[in-house]
Design a protein around this motif. Structure first.
Motif, PDB file in Angstrom:
ATOM      1  N   THR A 127       0.797  -1.244  -0.191  1.00 32.08           N
ATOM      2  CA  THR A 127      -0.073   0.116  -0.056  1.00 32.08           C
ATOM      3  C   THR A 127       0.791   1.299   0.053  1.00 32.08           C
ATOM      4  O   THR A 127       1.832   1.215   0.333  1.00 32.08           O
ATOM      5  CB  THR A 127      -0.842   0.044   1.159  1.00 32.08           C
ATOM      6  OG1 THR A 127      -0.114  -0.018   2.299  1.00 32.08           O
ATOM      7  CG2 THR A 127      -2.006  -0.972   1.287  1.00 32.08           C
ATOM      8  N   ILE A 128       0.581   2.368  -0.678  1.00 30.95           N
ATOM      9  CA  ILE A 128       0.753   3.720  -0.427  1.00 30.95           C
ATOM     10  C   ILE A 128      -0.564   4.543  -0.247  1.00 30.95           C
ATOM     11  O   ILE A 128      -1.497   4.605  -1.066  1.00 30.95           O
ATOM     12  CB  ILE A 128       1.424   4.184  -1.541  1.00 30.95           C
ATOM     13  CG1 ILE A 128       2.895   3.644  -1.981  1.00 30.95           C
ATOM     14  CG2 ILE A 128       1.855   5.657  -1.537  1.00 30.95           C
ATOM     15  CD1 ILE A 128       3.691   3.922  -3.020  1.00 30.95           C
ATOM     16  N   GLY A 129      -0.688   5.230   0.936  1.00 29.87           N
ATOM     17  CA  GLY A 129      -1.778   5.954   1.357  1.00 29.87           C
ATOM     18  C   GLY A 129      -2.734   4.671   1.582  1.00 29.87           C
ATOM     19  O   GLY A 129      -2.821   3.878   1.909  1.00 29.87           O
ATOM     20  N   LEU A 168      -4.932  -2.512  -9.209  1.00 31.86           N
ATOM     21  CA  LEU A 168      -4.720  -1.663  -8.024  1.00 31.86           C
ATOM     22  C   LEU A 168      -5.984  -1.193  -7.259  1.00 31.86           C
ATOM     23  O   LEU A 168      -6.974  -1.298  -8.195  1.00 31.86           O
ATOM     24  CB  LEU A 168      -3.979  -0.297  -8.374  1.00 31.86           C
ATOM     25  CG  LEU A 168      -2.681  -0.589  -8.911  1.00 31.86           C
ATOM     26  CD1 LEU A 168      -1.891   0.668  -9.271  1.00 31.86           C
ATOM     27  CD2 LEU A 168      -1.513  -1.481  -8.044  1.00 31.86           C
ATOM     28  N   LEU A 169      -5.916  -1.089  -6.174  1.00 30.86           N
ATOM     29  CA  LEU A 169      -7.311  -0.618  -5.675  1.00 30.86           C
ATOM     30  C   LEU A 169      -7.390   0.764  -5.047  1.00 30.86           C
ATOM     31  O   LEU A 169      -6.293   1.184  -4.247  1.00 30.86           O
ATOM     32  CB  LEU A 169      -7.886  -1.564  -4.310  1.00 30.86           C
ATOM     33  CG  LEU A 169      -7.820  -2.845  -4.658  1.00 30.86           C
ATOM     34  CD1 LEU A 169      -8.425  -3.836  -3.558  1.00 30.86           C
ATOM     35  CD2 LEU A 169      -8.849  -3.339  -6.029  1.00 30.86           C
ATOM     36  N   ALA A 211      -2.312  10.462  -7.337  1.00 28.39           N
ATOM     37  CA  ALA A 211      -1.012  10.339  -6.954  1.00 28.39           C
ATOM     38  C   ALA A 211      -0.595   9.234  -6.262  1.00 28.39           C
ATOM     39  O   ALA A 211       0.585   8.554  -6.659  1.00 28.39           O
ATOM     40  CB  ALA A 211      -0.297  11.768  -6.334  1.00 28.39           C
ATOM     41  N   ASP A 212      -1.340   8.748  -5.179  1.00 28.48           N
ATOM     42  CA  ASP A 212      -1.103   7.677  -4.643  1.00 28.48           C
ATOM     43  C   ASP A 212      -1.201   6.441  -5.469  1.00 28.48           C
ATOM     44  O   ASP A 212      -0.233   5.452  -5.347  1.00 28.48           O
ATOM     45  CB  ASP A 212      -1.953   7.205  -3.391  1.00 28.48           C
ATOM     46  CG  ASP A 212      -2.044   8.311  -2.467  1.00 28.48           C
ATOM     47  OD1 ASP A 212      -0.907   9.061  -2.252  1.00 28.48           O
ATOM     48  OD2 ASP A 212      -2.962   8.584  -1.616  1.00 28.48           O
ATOM     49  N   GLU A 265       6.212   1.788  -7.763  1.00 28.10           N
ATOM     50  CA  GLU A 265       6.893   1.251  -6.676  1.00 28.10           C
ATOM     51  C   GLU A 265       6.915  -0.284  -7.191  1.00 28.10           C
ATOM     52  O   GLU A 265       7.906  -0.862  -7.071  1.00 28.10           O
ATOM     53  CB  GLU A 265       6.151   1.322  -5.434  1.00 28.10           C
ATOM     54  CG  GLU A 265       6.673   0.636  -4.378  1.00 28.10           C
ATOM     55  CD  GLU A 265       8.318   1.154  -4.163  1.00 28.10           C
ATOM     56  OE1 GLU A 265       9.012   0.144  -3.477  1.00 28.10           O
ATOM     57  OE2 GLU A 265       8.712   1.936  -4.532  1.00 28.10           O
ATOM     58  N   VAL A 266       5.779  -0.817  -7.792  1.00 28.70           N
ATOM     59  CA  VAL A 266       5.545  -2.009  -8.346  1.00 28.70           C
ATOM     60  C   VAL A 266       6.571  -2.294  -9.460  1.00 28.70           C
ATOM     61  O   VAL A 266       7.288  -3.361  -9.485  1.00 28.70           O
ATOM     62  CB  VAL A 266       4.012  -2.574  -8.716  1.00 28.70           C
ATOM     63  CG1 VAL A 266       4.005  -3.673  -9.412  1.00 28.70           C
ATOM     64  CG2 VAL A 266       3.272  -2.395  -7.301  1.00 28.70           C
ATOM     65  N   ARG A 267       6.504  -1.481 -10.161  1.00 26.44           N
ATOM     66  CA  ARG A 267       7.595  -1.556 -11.405  1.00 26.44           C
ATOM     67  C   ARG A 267       8.940  -1.590 -10.953  1.00 26.44           C
ATOM     68  O   ARG A 267       9.579  -2.550 -11.440  1.00 26.44           O
ATOM     69  CB  ARG A 267       7.191  -0.177 -12.450  1.00 26.44           C
ATOM     70  CG  ARG A 267       5.867  -0.359 -13.122  1.00 26.44           C
ATOM     71  CD  ARG A 267       5.914   0.943 -14.300  1.00 26.44           C
ATOM     72  NE  ARG A 267       6.746   0.531 -15.369  1.00 26.44           N
ATOM     73  CZ  ARG A 267       7.638   1.366 -15.695  1.00 26.44           C
ATOM     74  NH1 ARG A 267       7.673   2.484 -15.287  1.00 26.44           N
ATOM     75  NH2 ARG A 267       8.101   1.198 -16.946  1.00 26.44           N
TER      76      ARG A 267
END
Length: 301
Positions: A246-248, A260-261, A269-270, A277-279
């Motif tokens: 997760t991010i935010g 992505l959820l 932006a999150d 980040e996954v890439r």
């Protein structure tokens, strides 16, 4: 005088909305506003609008917003949304349907079933409209748009209406050579004769497979990255330890890690940062460079 006012005076019959919020119109429920949202009354209305607008103004089509991140600063220029007038399906012959650019995959596949046309069932599982399928060469369950497309009618940025063959659309995996600012207003799809009951059974099979493997009850954007053939995107993402990351309020789905959820109040932006980040993690782990399948549009805040 604002663009919306200028255009309003030029006899546009559709609906023009300045500073229209796009978050409610996209699956992720995040992102900024369109400088101008235009919902044309019909093809002629769209043509006239494009002819009369400043050629330097960017134009972007919006379907169901399923495969899209609208950045938080919004989208400059004009966003064109083909609404009800374009959500049509008409039988052309025994095995062909002419479908408006605003028709959903569910409408097209069920119309095909009712007409006794098979081979188009896979559209049942692609959350989007004909315009988006044609632009992205949408596909699922072993078939893609180029397998069924006879021709597409497209309004170019200049306002000119052209008919393009699959060859002219230059299809490759999840990509077409459709020019910038062009809008797909209809497409003719060809299947083969089939019993409606058999078509329904195949649609049910596809719907069940999708329900079992994908987080459909969530604010999501569909498949995030193109499959790095021969591998599957979810496999390399999972192997790099990104499931549930997760991010935010943005999260990599636990159910299908190529989704992505938005768990609640994630910003675009999150969501985009999480994808990047996954890439980065996948590249470091397996050397695989994932390519975005979700379109990212607009400007950052």
């Amino acid at each position: 005088m604002s663009m919306a006012q200028t255009l309003h005076h030029s006899g546009v019959r559709g609906r023009l909305t300045p500073q229209a919020p796009l978050a409610p119109l996209v699956w992720f429920k995040s992102g900024g506003a369109a400088e101008t949202l235009f919902e044309p009354a019909d093809v002629a209305d769209l043509q006239a609008f494009l002819r009369e607008s400043d050629p330097a103004t960017p134009v972007m089509a919006l379907g169901l917003g399923s495969n899209l991140i609208v950045r938080d600063g919004g989208v400059p220029g004009v966003v064109v949304r083909l609404g009800k007038p374009f959500a049509t399906v008409r039988r052309v012959d025994e095995v062909s349907l002419e479908c408006g650019g605003g028709a959903s995959g569910i409408l097209v596949s069920s119309s095909a079933r009712d007409a006794g046309i098979g081979g188009i069932e896979f559209l049942r599982s692609i959350p989007g409209t004909v315009g988006g399928f044609v632009r992205m060469n949408g596909g699922a369950y072993g078939r893609e748009v180029k397998d069924i497309l006879v021709e597409a009618r497209v309004v170019l940025r200049s306002g000119e209406l052209v008919t393009l063959s699959p060859a002219e659309l230059g299809y490759t995996y999840r990509h077409s050579a459709l020019p910038e600012g062009a809008i797909v207003v209809s497409a003719t799809f060809r299947g083969e004769p089939a019993e409606p009951a058999a078509v329904q059974a195949e649609m049910d099979r596809i719907a069940a497979a999708r329900e079992a493997s994908q987080p459909l009850r969530s604010k999501t954007g569909g498949s995030t990255f193109k499959n790095p053939l021969p591998s599957k995107a979810w496999e390399v993402i999972d192997a790099a330890g990104c499931r549930g990351l997760t991010i935010g309020d943005a999260q990599v789905s636990e159910k299908h890690c190529n989704f992505l959820l938005n768990l609640g109040t994630a910003t675009s932006a999150d969501i985009e940062a999480l994808g990047e980040e996954v890439r980065a993690r996948v590249l470091k782990h397996s050397g695989t460079e994932l390519e975005w399948e979700i379109q990212r549009v607009g400007v950052e805040r």
